[in-house]
Design an enzyme around this catalytic site. Structure first.
Site, PDB file in Angstrom:
ATOM      1  N   SER A 263     -57.349  -6.282  61.824  1.00  0.00           N
ATOM      2  CA  SER A 263     -57.754  -7.556  62.418  1.00  0.00           C
ATOM      3  C   SER A 263     -57.772  -7.510  63.944  1.00  0.00           C
ATOM      4  O   SER A 263     -58.607  -8.160  64.574  1.00  0.00           O
ATOM      5  CB  SER A 263     -56.834  -8.681  61.937  1.00  0.00           C
ATOM      6  OG  SER A 263     -57.049  -8.919  60.564  1.00  0.00           O
TER       7      SER A 263
ATOM      8  N   VAL B 191     -53.855 -11.223  58.270  1.00  0.00           N
ATOM      9  CA  VAL B 191     -52.602 -10.792  58.884  1.00  0.00           C
ATOM     10  C   VAL B 191     -51.482 -11.563  58.194  1.00  0.00           C
ATOM     11  O   VAL B 191     -51.356 -12.771  58.362  1.00  0.00           O
ATOM     12  CB  VAL B 191     -52.589 -11.062  60.405  1.00  0.00           C
ATOM     13  CG1 VAL B 191     -51.285 -10.556  61.016  1.00  0.00           C
ATOM     14  CG2 VAL B 191     -53.789 -10.417  61.073  1.00  0.00           C
TER      15      VAL B 191
ATOM     16  N   HIS C 176     -45.319  -9.578  64.293  1.00  0.00           N
ATOM     17  CA  HIS C 176     -46.579  -8.960  64.691  1.00  0.00           C
ATOM     18  C   HIS C 176     -47.761  -9.904  64.518  1.00  0.00           C
ATOM     19  O   HIS C 176     -48.699  -9.895  65.292  1.00  0.00           O
ATOM     20  CB  HIS C 176     -46.824  -7.663  63.911  1.00  0.00           C
ATOM     21  CG  HIS C 176     -47.172  -7.878  62.478  1.00  0.00           C
ATOM     22  ND1 HIS C 176     -46.224  -8.170  61.521  1.00  0.00           N
ATOM     23  CD2 HIS C 176     -48.364  -7.874  61.846  1.00  0.00           C
ATOM     24  CE1 HIS C 176     -46.820  -8.326  60.353  1.00  0.00           C
ATOM     25  NE2 HIS C 176     -48.120  -8.163  60.516  1.00  0.00           N
TER      26      HIS C 176
ATOM     27  N   PHE D 252     -64.089 -17.240  63.137  1.00  0.00           N
ATOM     28  CA  PHE D 252     -62.739 -16.751  62.830  1.00  0.00           C
ATOM     29  C   PHE D 252     -62.484 -16.949  61.335  1.00  0.00           C
ATOM     30  O   PHE D 252     -62.053 -18.015  60.904  1.00  0.00           O
ATOM     31  CB  PHE D 252     -61.722 -17.543  63.667  1.00  0.00           C
ATOM     32  CG  PHE D 252     -60.294 -17.096  63.540  1.00  0.00           C
ATOM     33  CD1 PHE D 252     -59.796 -16.101  64.354  1.00  0.00           C
ATOM     34  CD2 PHE D 252     -59.438 -17.704  62.637  1.00  0.00           C
ATOM     35  CE1 PHE D 252     -58.456 -15.709  64.267  1.00  0.00           C
ATOM     36  CE2 PHE D 252     -58.106 -17.314  62.537  1.00  0.00           C
ATOM     37  CZ  PHE D 252     -57.618 -16.315  63.353  1.00  0.00           C
TER      38      PHE D 252
END
Length: 158
Positions: free
Chosen positions: A65, A90, A97, A122
């Protein structure tokens, strides 16, 4: 409204523009590929359903990503691409992270969209667990890829 209370595959299709001549790039992160492939397939099918031609949909992959911004930029700079749909996932997991990656990707995609004056969408899931991701990749909450594709189509009205 959170996707836990909304089906991502149900959206308004009022006043959609004609996309028969429009070209789309779908940039797909390879990381969490079970999820991202399902999202990309959803985006692809939605584009076809609403009038895109098969030959006008280009799919490219990037490792993860974080790399979506660069992949989006390479596609957005092409004059023959009208909109870019970025697909990634993610998962929170045990570290932070995702906070760093998701923020960087969101900012990067926004910058690409503004720089090239075209829709850069997105379509990145940011769930806490793998099950939540699967639920939003064609599971009980629909498919975020469908939503990302219809967003790209709607943004072509501008």
């Amino acid at each position: 409204m959170s996707s836990a209370h909304k089906n991502l595959s149900i959206f308004s299709t009022d006043n959609l523009p004609d996309i028969t001549e429009k070209r789309f790039a779908i940039v797909v992160a390879e990381w969490n590929e079970e999820v991202t492939n399902a999202l990309a397939d959803g985006a692809h099918k939605t584009l076809l359903t609403y009038g895109a031609q098969e030959d006008n949909i280009l799919r490219v992959t990037v490792p993860g990503s974080y790399e979506l911004s660069y992949g989006a930029q390479k596609m957005a700079q092409r004059e023959d691409i009208d909109a870019v749909i970025c697909i990634g996932c993610v998962i929170q997991g045990e570290t932070k992270h995702n906070d760093y990656i998701n923020h960087a990707v969101a900012q990067g995609l926004t910058n690409v969209s503004l720089k090239y004056d075209k829709p850069v969408v997105f379509g990145v899931l940011t769930p806490n667990t793998e099950q939540q991701a699967l639920d939003r990749a064609g599971g009980i909450h629909g498919n975020k890829g469908d939503e990302a594709a219809i967003t790209a189509v709607k943004m072509l009205k501008f």
